[in-house]
Design an enzyme around this catalytic site. Structure first.
Site, short mmCIF file in Angstrom:
data_model
loop_
_atom_site.label_atom_id
_atom_site.label_comp_id
_atom_site.label_asym_id
_atom_site.label_seq_id
_atom_site.Cartn_x
_atom_site.Cartn_y
_atom_site.Cartn_z
N GLN A 92 -3.81 -6.82 -7.10
CA GLN A 92 -4.39 -7.44 -5.91
C GLN A 92 -5.75 -6.80 -5.62
OE1 GLN A 92 -3.38 -6.68 -1.69
NE2 GLN A 92 -2.60 -8.77 -1.66
N THR B 294 0.84 -1.19 0.00
CA THR B 294 0.00 0.00 0.00
C THR B 294 0.87 1.25 0.00
OG1 THR B 294 -1.77 -1.13 1.17
CG2 THR B 294 -1.77 1.27 1.28
N ASN C 91 -4.35 -10.53 6.09
CA ASN C 91 -4.10 -9.25 6.76
C ASN C 91 -5.34 -8.56 7.33
OD1 ASN C 91 -1.86 -8.98 4.12
ND2 ASN C 91 -1.16 -9.22 6.21
N TYR D 31 -8.50 -8.21 6.16
CA TYR D 31 -9.50 -7.56 5.30
C TYR D 31 -10.68 -8.51 5.07
CZ TYR D 31 -5.79 -4.18 5.07
OH TYR D 31 -4.84 -3.26 5.44
N HIS E 298 -7.17 -10.90 -2.15
CA HIS E 298 -6.54 -10.63 -0.85
C HIS E 298 -7.41 -11.22 0.25
CE1 HIS E 298 -3.98 -9.01 2.06
NE2 HIS E 298 -4.15 -7.71 1.89
N ASN F 142 -4.73 -6.07 12.02
CA ASN F 142 -6.10 -5.56 11.92
C ASN F 142 -7.06 -6.27 12.86
OD1 ASN F 142 -5.88 -3.35 10.14
ND2 ASN F 142 -5.83 -4.70 8.35
N ARG G 115 -3.93 -14.70 -1.72
CA ARG G 115 -3.01 -14.50 -0.60
C ARG G 115 -3.74 -14.79 0.71
NH1 ARG G 115 1.76 -11.23 0.85
NH2 ARG G 115 1.44 -10.06 2.77
N GLY H 101 8.82 -7.26 -0.02
CA GLY H 101 8.13 -5.99 0.07
C GLY H 101 9.04 -4.79 0.20
N ARG H 102 9.45 -4.48 1.42
CA ARG H 102 10.17 -3.23 1.70
C ARG H 102 11.42 -3.05 0.84
NH1 ARG H 102 9.26 -1.42 7.23
NH2 ARG H 102 11.50 -1.11 7.48
#
Length: 360
Positions: free
Chosen positions: A105, A32, A183, A185, A180, A240, A232, A317-318
């Site tokens: 995604q 994101t 995480n 959602y 997705h 969350n 995923r 990711g990062r």
């Protein structure tokens, strides 16, 4: 400097995942970044960001809402209007011009949202259980509201939104989509016994809690082909305000999704978590692992995991945020840029498209 990778390194080998032909096995994780236009339209800045990272085996885009009520945060891209579709076409064209592949995604945030973000609507969820904490909105940080429980007869409409978003993505030239279900959602909220307290056929038993995700996957596969759809999951991940005591739902889910023939399963878990081995054994197609949420990705560990058959590909990711040419840097053993966390979420090109590449 670290050791360069050998030309025959497992990380650098091509991979076929359904209809997705990837040049290597280092995929870019969904990240994101909150840079879309206010109405959710992907823009030229985002096209440049993804173009720069086309060296990933597969780019998995940031979570993108399939409907207006599915939006969780300001300035995340949508996939449900003609303008959105045109924006994704610009991104697809930019990535393909560099020889890359990209999947969008599809992320319905469910209860992880706020009326300030979704034009005054109440966020929806499998059950009316308010998550702890607060969420960032266009009006600053706000406490989560109690979501509205989706009625049983509304669920086919939500499934159709995922399918329509997938059609729009493929029509724009995107190579595939990732559902997705991780995480915290909406799809994860249906899986988790802590957030799903329904008494209809979509709640209670593991089979029932997996049902909505399976039906979303089936609708999406029917829309664009199962070989262009990945998913995923993040078993037991508490992000969350998710709580899960009964993880058998993931074995049920994996078995049902395998029958549909999805292109890949993308699991967020530590490599030595026993559930990784269980799911790997049950999954017949491409198995992709992300080993951490804010945890350093270890190139040499990833190489071993692919070499010994634990996984087929990995997502990072990062490191892709700060290193648009990460695969080249890993291959050559070059030093890596450090990410600037202050620019992760929102803003302009600073900390987004201005990280230097080796060839710069």
């Amino acid at each position: 400097m670290t050791r360069p990778l050998a030309a025959d390194s497992p990380l650098l080998q091509p991979l076929t995942a359904g209809a997705l032909q990837t040049a290597n096995r280092v995929w870019m994780a969904p990240l994101t970044r909150n840079r879309a236009d206010a109405d959710g339209t992907p823009n030229d800045l985002q096209a440049e960001y993804y173009r720069q990272r086309a060296g990933a085996g597969l780019i998995i885009s940031e979570g993108s809402q399939p409907s207006a009520v599915g939006q969780g945060y300001p300035s995340t891209p949508g996939v449900h209007t003609d303008a959105h579709e045109a924006g994704w076409k610009r991104i697809a064209d930019a990535v393909h011009a560099e020889g890359g592949k990209i999947a969008v995604q599809l992320m319905h945030a469910g209860r992880i949202s706020h009326p300030d973000t979704i034009a005054g609507q109440t966020p929806v969820a499998p059950s009316a259980i308010r998550p702890a904490g607060a969420v960032f909105t266009v009006n600053g940080e706000q406490e989560f509201p109690t979501p509205r429980e989706l009625a049983t007869d509304e669920l086919p409409g939500v499934m159709a939104e995922f399918a329509d978003a997938a059609r729009r993505a493929v029509a724009a030239g995107i190579d595939g989509v990732e559902l997705h279900a991780a995480n915290g959602y909406l799809l994860h909220q249906f899986l988790a016994d802590g957030t799903n307290q329904r008494t209809d056929s979509y709640g209670g038993s593991p089979e029932n809690r997996a049902r909505f995700i399976v039906e979303v996957a089936k609708a999406t596969a029917d829309a664009i082909g199962a070989d262009r759809v990945g998913i995923r999951i993040s078993p037991a991940h508490p992000f969350n305000d998710i709580s899960e005591d009964d993880l058998s739902v993931y074995e049920v889910l994996t078995g049902r999704l395998a029958e549909i023939g999805l292109a890949y399963l993308h699991v967020l878990a530590e490599a030595d978590d026993p559930i990784v081995g269980k799911l790997r054994a049950a999954w017949p197609n491409t198995f992709v692992l992300n080993t951490g949420f804010g945890v350093e990705s270890d190139r040499d560990q990833f190489e071993r995991l692919i070499a010994d058959g634990t996984v087929d590909a990995v997502t990072v990711g990062r490191k892709f945020i700060a290193n648009p040419d990460l695969v080249q840097r890993w291959a050559e053993g070059a030093d890596l840029n450090e990410p600037d966390e202050a620019t992760f979420y929102g803003g302009d090109g600073k900390g987004y498209t201005d990280y230097p590449a080796l060839s710069a």
